[in-house]
Scaffold this active site. Structure first.
Site, PDB file in Angstrom:
ATOM      1  N   SER A 124       0.831  -1.199   0.000  1.00 27.94           N
ATOM      2  CA  SER A 124       0.000   0.000   0.000  1.00 27.94           C
ATOM      3  C   SER A 124       0.868   1.253   0.000  1.00 27.94           C
ATOM      4  O   SER A 124       1.965   1.265   0.567  1.00 27.94           O
ATOM      5  CB  SER A 124      -0.901   0.012   1.243  1.00 27.94           C
ATOM      6  OG  SER A 124      -1.596   1.235   1.352  1.00 27.94           O
TER       7      SER A 124
ATOM      8  N   TYR B 169      -1.881   0.569  10.408  1.00 26.13           N
ATOM      9  CA  TYR B 169      -1.953  -0.118   9.111  1.00 26.13           C
ATOM     10  C   TYR B 169      -0.742   0.249   8.246  1.00 26.13           C
ATOM     11  O   TYR B 169      -0.100  -0.627   7.647  1.00 26.13           O
ATOM     12  CB  TYR B 169      -3.254   0.289   8.423  1.00 26.13           C
ATOM     13  CG  TYR B 169      -3.394  -0.154   6.991  1.00 26.13           C
ATOM     14  CD1 TYR B 169      -3.784  -1.454   6.673  1.00 26.13           C
ATOM     15  CD2 TYR B 169      -3.174   0.740   5.940  1.00 26.13           C
ATOM     16  CE1 TYR B 169      -3.942  -1.864   5.357  1.00 26.13           C
ATOM     17  CE2 TYR B 169      -3.323   0.345   4.615  1.00 26.13           C
ATOM     18  CZ  TYR B 169      -3.701  -0.948   4.329  1.00 26.13           C
ATOM     19  OH  TYR B 169      -3.853  -1.342   3.021  1.00 26.13           O
TER      20      TYR B 169
END
Length: 245
Positions: A137, A150
């Site tokens: 990501s 995250y």
């Protein structure tokens, strides 16, 4: 010519399913691996009928790391391409309050994916061929107040993929890092995402297939994200800490 099997880890996710369909339409046998794999029976039947390829279901838990060696050993045919779509965004506020929730996010985005890909990497290295695809990501490029739990796990995963690629580059094994940016999935449902920056799962799948074919190393699914993250990465810390993004 028979095409090699593709293993999809995290096959119940929207991205995992899209990737499976993409490689199935290209003629690859598909191995769908996920928790509660039996729920993927309709997807299996659909792909077999639609694309005339074999599709198998495999029970897989990314967090049960002690089972990963056996999982790989028990696959009916060693895959030549493995795509890891395992991940959990979680909620930053919950992760801040609850250590167990934060640990689950970190394990789902780092420990689990790293464990299974490490096992596959060793098998691919012994064979001297194969492609490993890890979906990371852009959140891992720099820690941000709104999703740093995250993001930190994804940063670690990105670093792992980079090191793995460096290790295996002369061993006949290709490693791809995918940095999608925003994606319209169940995981992001309800979030107010900018349309021009948000990809569909099918775009991710197309980008992965091209990267495998062309032996790309790191791909931003929408190129604008490369520029955005370059800017974010270079904002001085004294300014960055005053910005909430």
């Amino acid at each position: 010519m028979t095409k090699p099997p593709v293993l999809i880890l995290g096959a119940r996710s929207d991205i995992g399913k899209a990737v499976a369909h993409k490689f199935a339409v290209l003629g690859h046998p598909i191995q769908l691996a996920a928790r509660h794999a039996s729920t993927l029976e309709p997807d299996k039947t659909d792909m077999e009928l639609r694309y005339e390829v074999s599709v198998s279901l495999h029970e897989f838990d990314a967090l049960a790391t002690d089972s990963h060696e056996a999982f790989v050993a028990e696959l009916p045919e060693p895959p030549r391409i493995a795509v890891c779509a395992v991940g959990l965004m979680g909620q930053q506020a919950e992760s801040e309050r609850d250590v167990a929730s934060a640990a689950r996010v970190m394990r789902s985005n780092y420990e689990g994916p790293v464990s299974i890909l490490a096992v596959l990497a060793n098998r691919f290295e012994e064979r001297g061929s194969g492609t490993i695809v890890g979906i990371s990501s852009v959140a891992g490029v720099r820690g941000r107040a709104t999703n740093y739990v995250y993001g930190s796990a994804k940063a670690g995963f990105t670093a792992f993929l980079s090191g793995l690629r460096n290790r295996l580059s002369k061993r006949g094994v290709h490693v791809v890092t995918v940095l999608p940016g925003f994606v319209a999935t169940q995981m992001t449902e309800g979030m107010d995402l900018p349309a021009k920056l948000t990809a569909e799962p099918s775009e991710i799948a197309d980008a992965i297939a091209r990267a495998v074919e062309r032996k790309k190393d790191v791909i931003y699914v929408r190129p604008i994200w490369r520029l955005i993250m370059l800017i974010i990465r270079n904002i001085p810390e004294r300014i960055f800490k005053e910005i909430r993004i």
